[in-house]
Design an enzyme around this catalytic site. Structure first.
Site, PDB file in Angstrom:
ATOM      1  CD  GLN A 175      19.592  15.114  17.149  1.00  0.00           C
ATOM      2  OE1 GLN A 175      19.274  14.262  16.334  1.00  0.00           O
ATOM      3  NE2 GLN A 175      20.429  14.865  18.143  1.00  0.00           N
ATOM      4  CE  LYS A 212      20.299  10.794  14.971  1.00  0.00           C
ATOM      5  NZ  LYS A 212      19.697  11.447  16.136  1.00  0.00           N
ATOM      6  CG  ASP A 269      15.201   8.968  19.047  1.00  0.00           C
ATOM      7  OD1 ASP A 269      16.162   8.301  18.598  1.00  0.00           O
ATOM      8  OD2 ASP A 269      15.117  10.209  18.956  1.00  0.00           O
TER       9      ASP A 269
END
Ligand code: NAD
Length: 293
Positions: A96, A52, A119
């Site tokens: 994460q 990412k 997200d």
């Protein structure tokens, strides 16, 4: 059989984003800035976060990696999140998953400012998605929509079977594909671990999204000719012939299913790269939203 090439499509999207970023910079507008929080040293999580960060560099975003030790407390992590929420330069950030056992994942996701939740996991954004209001779509289902759109796979009126009901893939995918939208209008069945007669259900499907995390679960005898297959699964399977000791396996038995499929995603190189591209797209959107503030 046509391969739905996520790697190429993700690259196209990154080039489009890079052009927008370059234009923004010329116009003196803010450079998008994504932060990623990683807790612990889980191998797969480290790989995802690094990809990412690398993707941010590729499109000209600023990126910040906050790397915390395995024994980080919930309080410490919530403190980091509060700082990121306040930081005016950060447009969006991700935490994460999975998190170490001592940390309540739900509490953490709830602490993220919804306007920075690229997200799309915060309940406010999940609610907006469900009601078809503008928001950050969760990156994996969003990437699948984009892939279907760019390859002009018809979804309207089709029978779609989504296997797996997780909050980040299966459930949002089933909601999005059933909505009245460009890639949508499908008749969706959401299958899960308690589903009976799965083979009967998948055999009727025009499109199957496999997101259950069981390597090579979906086999050729479970699908009909001309089916479109989206394989979300990524599992590390021991493989002594590889120098790293494992290979990545999808949820679809590619060899048997690809013989019957019209469209199919490979693993790796299918849904995975699309997920990262859509995270970048969400970050650009977050940055543009802040222009207006
Ligand atoms: P999860 O592990 O949270 O949930 C699995 C789901 O599969 C559950 O809803 C369960 O009911 C269902 N299931 C389990 N066994 C089943 C069976 N025998 N029949 C039918 N359904 C069954 O799932 P997740 O987090 O969505 O992850 C699924 C897979 O996708 C994993 O391999 C994961 O690594 C991968 N993944 C990939 C990406 C990507 O970017 N490509 C993103 C997220 C997850």
């Amino acid at each position: 059989m046509i391969l739905l090439d996520g790697k190429k499509t993700a690259n196209d999207i990154k080039l489009e984003i890079a052009a927008v970023v370059q234009k923004r910079k010329k116009e003196g507008k803010k450079t998008p800035h994504l932060a990623a929080v990683l807790v612990g040293t889980d191998g797969a999580s480290m790989t995802y976060v690094n990809s990412k960060v690398k993707a941010c560099q590729k499109v000209g975003f600023n990126s910040t990696l906050i790397d915390l030790p395995e024994d980080t407390t919930e309080e410490q992590l919530l403190h980091e999140i509060a700082d990121l929420n306040k930081d005016k330069d950060i447009d969006g950030f991700i935490v994460q998953l999975p998190l170490p056992k001592q940390i309540d994942e739900q509490k953490v996701l709830m602490a993220v400012d919804p306007s920075k939740d690229v997200d799309g996991f915060h309940p406010v954004n999940v609610g907006k998605m469900t009601l078809d209001l503008p928001t950050f779509l969760p990156a994996t289902p969003y990437g699948i929509l984009e892939l279907l759109e760019r390859y002009k796979v018809e979804t309207s009126g089709k029978n779609v079977v989504v296997i797996g009901r997780s909050h980040i893939v299966g459930r949002p995918m089933s909601i999005l594909l059933s909505q009245k939208r460009n890639v949508g209008n499908a008749t969706v069945t959401l299958a899960h671990s308690r589903t009976h007669n799965l083979k009967e259900i998948t055999s009727q499907a025009d499109i199957i999204v496999a997101a259950l995390g069981i390597p090579e679960f979906l086999t050729g005898d479970m699908v009909k000719d001309g089916v479109t297959i989206i394989d979300v699964g990524i599992t590390r399977v021991e493989d002594a012939s590889k120098t790293r000791g494992y290979r990545l396996a999808g949820d679809v038995h590619f060899e048997s299913v690809s013989k019957k499929a019209k469209f199919i995603t490979p693993v790796p190189g299918g849904v995975g790269p699309m997920t990262i591209a859509m995270l970048l797209k969400n970050t650009l959107l977050a940055c543009k939203n802040r222009d207006k503030k």
